[in-house]
Design a protein around this motif. Structure first.
Motif, PDB file in Angstrom:
ATOM      1  N   PHE A 198       3.398   1.804   1.139  1.00 60.41           N
ATOM      2  CA  PHE A 198       3.240   3.569   0.813  1.00 60.41           C
ATOM      3  C   PHE A 198       3.886   4.001  -0.307  1.00 60.41           C
ATOM      4  N   LYS A 199       4.800   2.679  -1.810  1.00 62.40           N
ATOM      5  CA  LYS A 199       5.054   3.687  -2.309  1.00 62.40           C
ATOM      6  C   LYS A 199       3.217   2.135  -3.745  1.00 62.40           C
ATOM      7  N   ALA A 200       2.898   1.843  -3.116  1.00 60.38           N
ATOM      8  CA  ALA A 200       1.825   1.533  -4.128  1.00 60.38           C
ATOM      9  C   ALA A 200       0.751   2.552  -3.821  1.00 60.38           C
ATOM     10  N   GLY A 201       0.305   3.697  -3.419  1.00 60.44           N
ATOM     11  CA  GLY A 201      -0.256   4.808  -3.390  1.00 60.44           C
ATOM     12  C   GLY A 201      -1.292   3.669  -2.075  1.00 60.44           C
ATOM     13  N   ILE A 202      -0.865   3.539  -1.004  1.00 57.61           N
ATOM     14  CA  ILE A 202      -1.821   3.007  -0.231  1.00 57.61           C
ATOM     15  C   ILE A 202      -1.691   4.189   0.682  1.00 57.61           C
ATOM     16  N   PRO A 203      -2.635   4.453   1.098  1.00 55.12           N
ATOM     17  CA  PRO A 203      -2.448   5.538   2.092  1.00 55.12           C
ATOM     18  C   PRO A 203      -1.990   5.368   3.187  1.00 55.12           C
ATOM     19  N   PRO A 204      -1.106   6.622   4.035  1.00 54.68           N
ATOM     20  CA  PRO A 204      -0.531   6.018   5.539  1.00 54.68           C
ATOM     21  C   PRO A 204      -1.573   5.925   6.579  1.00 54.68           C
TER      22      PRO A 204
END
Length: 303
Positions: free
Chosen positions: A256-262
């Motif tokens: 999540f912190k890496a920007g991968i959509p939930p």
């Protein structure tokens, strides 16, 4: 068929994992103990709002002192028994569906390991401690796949399909597909694709704490909670709060912190709703703000 007879029948015949059945048996035992203490037989019609208050007091009482989330799990299982019996037309009591028949819960102090901490664990020289080395490898697989410990136990070379891991999860009985990370591939190769036997959950949790301690993951964490009727606060070193489940939580939070959509992370973790997923990850307000600072919305130029 009355309540306790049905519970035994249901546990014996239901299509649930052995771990779930074990939890069901614990609640069955609790209800028998409750009957003995109250000197009355529980029936479907007696699972009402008054029972709800009594069973919570029972779990909070002397000799048990259960935390709210533990009590909440027990209440949820009782509601499962009642629901399954209702679907079979064994009773017409719908008190268990009322909002007041709720399960207690509280925010727990669940930690995750960031990428730097996972790297510190990865770089540890554990060549002289094979049992710690094996647990470290399993933990890193979990932290790079998001698999539950019950699914890690079933992971073999056959689950590697091209550049992905594909496995049917035990809890939800669904197939998840997870990219094969460099670290996970390296661990498989290290063991010649014959992963070591996974030890008991208790030993795993004990050993991974020692691994994290050696990796100097020792910042103090404030732990707040409830034990019975008492509120508790204490400072605890982070390594003492790490367990097998920390690996899965670390995977979800770091992704999540890496920007991968939930929604994409949920396809790998098996979460059914975004709301439950967002409760699961551990990102505080400051970390959330730092993530959002990278979003185009906060970097629009004013023309």
């Amino acid at each position: 068929m009355e309540l306790m007879e049905f519970i035994d029948y249901f546990i014996t015949n239901c299509n649930r994992s052995e771990g779930t059945k074990k939890s069901y048996r614990i609640v069955e035992r609790d209800l028998k103990e409750f009957q003995k203490k109250k000197q009355r037989v529980l029936t479907f019609n007696k699972i009402d709002i008054d029972f709800h208050s009594e069973i919570i007091a029972f779990y909070r009482g002397k000799g048990k002192n259960y935390a709210p989330n533990t009590i909440g799990t027990r209440i949820k299982i009782i509601k499962t028994f009642m629901s399954e019996a209702y679907e079979r037309n064994l009773h017409t009591n719908l008190d268990f569906k009322k909002k007041s028949f709720s399960k207690p819960n509280e925010e727990t102090t669940a930690v995750y390991l960031n990428t730097n901490e996972l790297t510190a664990i990865y770089k540890l020289d554990l060549s002289k401690d094979k049992y710690l080395d094996n647990v470290r490898d399993w933990f890193l697989i979990g932290a790079n796949t998001g698999l539950r410990i019950s699914d890690l136990k079933n992971l073999t070379k056959d689950n590697i399909q091209a550049s992905n891991i594909e496995i049917r999860t035990q809890k939800t009985d669904t197939i998840v597909t997870i990219p094969l990370s460099i670290i996970v591939k390296e661990i498989f190769e290290k063991h010649n694709y014959e992963l070591p036997r996974l030890i008991s959950d208790q030993k795993f949790n004990d050993y991974i704490k020692e691994v994290a301690k050696r990796a100097k993951i020792d910042e103090f964490i404030l732990v707040e909670g409830t034990k019975g009727i008492l509120n508790t606060r204490r400072q605890e070193k982070k390594y003492n709060l790490i367990s097998a489940h920390t690996a899965r939580r670390s995977f979800a939070t770091n992704a999540f912190k890496a920007g991968i959509p939930p929604v994409q992370i949920m396809k790998m973790t098996g979460h059914k709703s975004e709301s439950s997923f967002l409760k699961y990850i551990k990102v505080d307000n400051k970390e959330n703000a730092n993530i959002l600072q990278q979003h185009p919305f906060f970097n629009m130029e004013v023309k």
